[in-house]
Design an enzyme around this catalytic site. Structure first.
Site, mmCIF file in Angstrom:
data_model
loop_
_atom_site.group_PDB
_atom_site.id
_atom_site.type_symbol
_atom_site.label_atom_id
_atom_site.label_comp_id
_atom_site.label_asym_id
_atom_site.label_seq_id
_atom_site.Cartn_x
_atom_site.Cartn_y
_atom_site.Cartn_z
ATOM 1 N N CYS A 2 0.723 -1.274 0.071
ATOM 2 C CA CYS A 2 0.025 0.093 -0.012
ATOM 3 C C CYS A 2 0.943 1.145 0.177
ATOM 4 C CB CYS A 2 -0.903 0.141 1.265
ATOM 5 S SG CYS A 2 -1.814 -1.664 1.569
ATOM 6 N N ARG A 27 1.358 1.421 -5.880
ATOM 7 C CA ARG A 27 1.228 0.514 -4.771
ATOM 8 C C ARG A 27 -0.018 -0.169 -4.350
ATOM 9 N NH1 ARG A 27 6.317 1.192 -2.113
ATOM 10 N NH2 ARG A 27 5.529 0.123 -0.559
ATOM 11 N N TRP A 74 -3.887 -1.413 -1.268
ATOM 12 C CA TRP A 74 -3.825 -3.035 -1.957
ATOM 13 C C TRP A 74 -4.378 -4.055 -0.949
ATOM 14 C CZ3 TRP A 74 -1.639 -7.925 -1.762
ATOM 15 C CH2 TRP A 74 -1.774 -8.538 -3.139
ATOM 16 N N ASN A 98 1.229 -0.062 5.870
ATOM 17 C CA ASN A 98 1.478 -0.834 4.563
ATOM 18 C C ASN A 98 2.141 -2.032 5.104
ATOM 19 O OD1 ASN A 98 2.570 -1.818 2.183
ATOM 20 N ND2 ASN A 98 4.517 -0.641 2.424
ATOM 21 N N GLY A 99 1.815 -3.464 4.678
ATOM 22 C CA GLY A 99 2.560 -4.348 4.960
ATOM 23 C C GLY A 99 1.257 -5.519 5.820
ATOM 24 N N GLU A 479 5.856 -15.125 -20.099
ATOM 25 C CA GLU A 479 5.609 -13.664 -20.197
ATOM 26 C C GLU A 479 4.392 -13.333 -21.109
ATOM 27 O OE1 GLU A 479 6.268 -11.436 -18.334
ATOM 28 O OE2 GLU A 479 6.209 -9.563 -19.338
ATOM 29 N N LYS A 483 1.260 -11.265 -19.550
ATOM 30 C CA LYS A 483 0.964 -9.914 -20.024
ATOM 31 C C LYS A 483 -0.541 -9.928 -20.361
ATOM 32 C CE LYS A 483 3.360 -7.827 -18.865
ATOM 33 N NZ LYS A 483 4.485 -7.874 -18.077
ATOM 34 N N GLU A 486 -3.008 -10.395 -17.206
ATOM 35 C CA GLU A 486 -2.928 -9.480 -16.231
ATOM 36 C C GLU A 486 -3.929 -8.248 -16.719
ATOM 37 O OE1 GLU A 486 0.825 -8.313 -14.642
ATOM 38 O OE2 GLU A 486 1.628 -8.156 -16.334
ATOM 39 N N HIS A 502 1.734 -33.071 -24.031
ATOM 40 C CA HIS A 502 1.500 -33.801 -22.507
ATOM 41 C C HIS A 502 0.351 -33.306 -21.866
ATOM 42 C CE1 HIS A 502 5.090 -35.960 -23.400
ATOM 43 N NE2 HIS A 502 5.817 -35.114 -23.648
ATOM 44 N N LYS A 601 1.721 -2.692 -8.387
ATOM 45 C CA LYS A 601 2.944 -2.645 -9.119
ATOM 46 C C LYS A 601 4.135 -3.070 -8.324
ATOM 47 C CE LYS A 601 5.631 -1.290 -12.475
ATOM 48 N NZ LYS A 601 5.579 -2.240 -13.618
HETATM 49 C C1 G6P Z 1 3.990 -7.591 -9.166
HETATM 50 C C2 G6P Z 1 4.129 -6.424 -10.609
HETATM 51 C C3 G6P Z 1 4.790 -7.137 -11.769
HETATM 52 C C4 G6P Z 1 6.213 -7.643 -11.524
HETATM 53 C C5 G6P Z 1 6.327 -8.477 -10.085
HETATM 54 C C6 G6P Z 1 7.815 -8.278 -9.259
HETATM 55 O O1 G6P Z 1 3.486 -8.538 -9.581
HETATM 56 O O2 G6P Z 1 2.726 -6.449 -11.029
HETATM 57 O O3 G6P Z 1 4.674 -6.478 -12.973
HETATM 58 O O4 G6P Z 1 6.851 -8.121 -12.585
HETATM 59 O O5 G6P Z 1 5.714 -7.585 -9.094
HETATM 60 O O6 G6P Z 1 8.193 -6.792 -9.081
HETATM 61 P P1 G6P Z 1 9.409 -6.477 -9.033
HETATM 62 O O7 G6P Z 1 9.350 -5.045 -8.627
HETATM 63 O O8 G6P Z 1 10.432 -7.510 -7.851
HETATM 64 O O9 G6P Z 1 10.184 -6.641 -10.356
#
Ligand code: G6P
Length: 606
Positions: A2, A27, A74, A98-99, A479, A483, A486, A502, A601
């Protein structure tokens, strides 16, 4: 995970609090709230959903206090409702957090038995009642907070204000980052320096276990044991990092288009472009004799790491152990002496990655981290921080940070290969030349927006999408699927192409698009066989490749070309179509591209 902000101001602080929260929305953005000291008593305004809802609330019900705290959430404990939104408060104290407070259930039971009434489903409320309890027993704010901190377990950051105390705010850091900002007759508190950038560039980062008592004149900082400590005041460069969308509709689009530039910056930090060699920082370890690389990260950064494993094993011939940080931290793998542990993180604050780093550090590994935020905890706790020069990434879906992470990993693979003699002069020339051509190739690809948009229309009708890749393209398939899911909420999965038969092949029919990441490398023909298996079941193939689709020998719905280049750099090039496909699909579907539901993020909780 957060965002926290606090201001001891010389004028009403509500507008500045909201302004700072906007910069912390990366955050979390499930709900937001602020609290201020209004003529000696505490008042708050909160709203479910995005920050604009809180702004609307403040227009009709303004707050005028000069001392305040704010929060963007969050959700971890309790639904993202207004009732669960921060700040939480009693008549005496208001808290943003936060946490996670891990022992909140015990505290809640204990405090409930003492007569405290809990109103929310949050863990944070236990902190409010714990401090209130101390104050009602006669302790001053500082003593009550210290007593509460001694009882709290977990990883957290706190901002606290008190009724009747217009010139006081208390901050505490245990596992989640917190920065103090020094102004002229004003003091600030924020989860990061960017939140505070418009107010001040004079920043003090609290260290693990620190707590601080702020007044308008400054801050007294104490360590966990309660001893007064001194922490340096540094000049933050965050103000230069304040960003807007430019001419783009979304931050994600802007960040995708920034890639040629930021990859160039990042590469020029690790390559000597005048000699065609590399200039990799000393990692404090003899790379010629390194026995093993342990790699760990989360999310997109993990997939970058996975590409790094293929590169380091192939070009430097060093075994690489890799795992997502949330697994590695508890799996506690045995660590061999003389090992290099490498962490990849955009934010540099991801809780699981940090915990794994600490495990490896305690296990005697030499720690290096690839981070985008140089002042982050992961950067500071590493023996060597290897910055990505991506600039602030605001879109939740990581794009430019990913390709910059790949750029550093590519240079690292060359650096280890050179030290070990597995890369000779000729091969180094080839690899470095290939890397320096990447920005130009990406620029060319980014001009093809219309092609990606057309294919995105097809994807936007799908319920499920499968991504396939082989070898170093396998992490790109993972990835790509991440992408897409998400930001568009379409179900997508990535598989190693050889694994198709498989299990996943059972899902394939005419309604399932299959995105195949298959550059023209030595594995292309193997992946062709998998495409034929898909085509035989009516699957719709979308091919990302430098090879002509004629070589596939079956129907290809769409071909997203990548330039012909050295196979070494194909992950960097293949990243562009997968980002573009996800972006345009999400735009067509009308989702919130930069702030997709349920995500954040920066993830500073387990
Ligand atoms: C969150 C973000 C992702 C990111 C991941 C790791 O889930 O939404 O985009 O890849 O955290 O974050 P970092 O800051 O360690 O790359």
């Amino acid at each position: 995970m957060c965002g926290i902000v606090g201001i001891l101001g010389s004028k009403p602080v509500a507008t500045d609090l909201v302004d700072a929260l906007r910069r912390l929305e990366y955050r979390g953005y499930d709900s937001a709230g602020i609290a201020t000291v209004e003529n000696g008593h505490l008042e708050r305004r909160r709203a479910e959903g995005k920050l604009r809802n809180l702004e609307g609330r403040l227009l009709t019900e303004p707050l005028n206090g000069h001392t305040g705290i704010g929060h963007t959430r969050w959700a971890t404990h309790g639904k993202p409702t207004e009732r669960n939104a921060h700040p939480h408060m009693s008549p005496e104290v208001s808290v943003v957090h936060n946490g996670i407070i891990e022992n909140y259930r015990e505290l809640k039971a204990e405090l409930t038995a003492k007569g405290h009434t809990f109103e929310t489903e949050t863990d944070t409320e236990a902190v409010v009642h714990l401090i209130t309890d101390g104050m009602r027993a006669g302790l001053g704010p500082k003593e009550a907070v210290k007593a509460a901190l001694d009882r709290l377990q977990g990883a957290f950051a706190l901002g606290i204000i008190f009724a009747g105390h217009d010139d006081m705010m208390i901050a505490a850091r245990q596992g989640s980052p917190l920065a103090l900002g020094h102004g002229k007759g004003e003091m600030y508190l924020g989860s990061d320096a960017i939140a505070l950038a418009p107010f001040t560039d004079a920043i003090t980062y609290l260290e693990e276990g620190d707590w601080a008592v702020l007044t308008r004149e400054g801050a007294d900082i104490f360590d966990r044991a309660g001893a007064k400590v001194s922490r340096p005041r540094v000049k933050s460069v965050a103000s230069s990092l304040l960003v807007d969308k430019g001419n783009h509709r979304h931050f994600m689009a802007k960040e995708i288009h920034e890639q040629p530039e930021v990859i160039s910056h990042t590469l020029s930090n690790y390559l000597d472009l005048s000699t065609g060699g590399i200039k990799f920082p000393d990692l404090g370890i003899d790379l010629a004799n390194v026995t093993r690389v342990t790699l760990s990260a989360c999310g997109t950064a993990y997939y970058a790491g996975l590409v790094g494993k293929y590169w380091i094993e192939r070009y430097a011939r060093v075994p690489v152990e890799i795992d997502v940080a949330s697994e590695m931290r508890y799996r506690e793998p045995p660590l061999l002496p003389g090992g290099l542990a490498l962490f990849v993180s955009q934010s540099g604050e991801t809780a699981d990655t940090l915990a794994t780093l600490r495990y490896c550090k305690a296990g005697g590994q030499q720690i290096a981290s690839i981070v985008n935020v140089r002042t982050s905890t992961i950067a500071r706790e590493s023996h060597t921080a290897l910055p990505t020069l991506a600039g602030p990434e605001i879109g939740v879906a990581s794009t430019k940070a990913f390709t910059c992470q790949l750029s550093v990993l590519a240079c690292l693979a060359i650096a280890i290969g050179r030290a070990r003699g597995t890369i000779d002069d000729k091969l180094q020339d080839e690899l470095v030349k290939a890397l320096t051509e990447v920005p130009r190739h990406i620029s060319t690809m980014l001009r093809n927006e219309k092609v990606y948009e057309d294919v995105a229309h097809a994807l936007s009708h799908a319920r499920d999408v499968i991504y396939l890749g082989r070898g170093v393209s396998f992490p790109l398939a993972l990835e790509g699927a991440l992408k897409l899911k998400e930001i568009s909420y379409i179900h997508a999965e990535g598989y190693a192409a050889g694994e198709l038969k498989h299990g996943p092949i059972a899902l394939i029919d005419e309604a399932v698009p299959v995105v195949v990441v298959a550059p023209d490398d030595e594995l292309f023909d193997k992946t062709v066989s998998n495409m034929q298996e898909v085509a035989a079941r009516g699957g719709q193939i979308i091919l990302i490749s430098s090879a002509s689709p004629d070589r596939v020998g079956c129907k290809v719905l769409a071909h997203l070309p990548i330039p012909k280049a050295h196979p070494f750099t194909s992950p960097l090039l293949c990243a562009i179509p997968i980002q573009m496909l996800a972006y345009h699909t999400a735009v067509i579907m009308g989702t919130d591209v930069d702030q997709p539901r349920n995500l954040a993020k920066s993830v500073t909780v387990e």
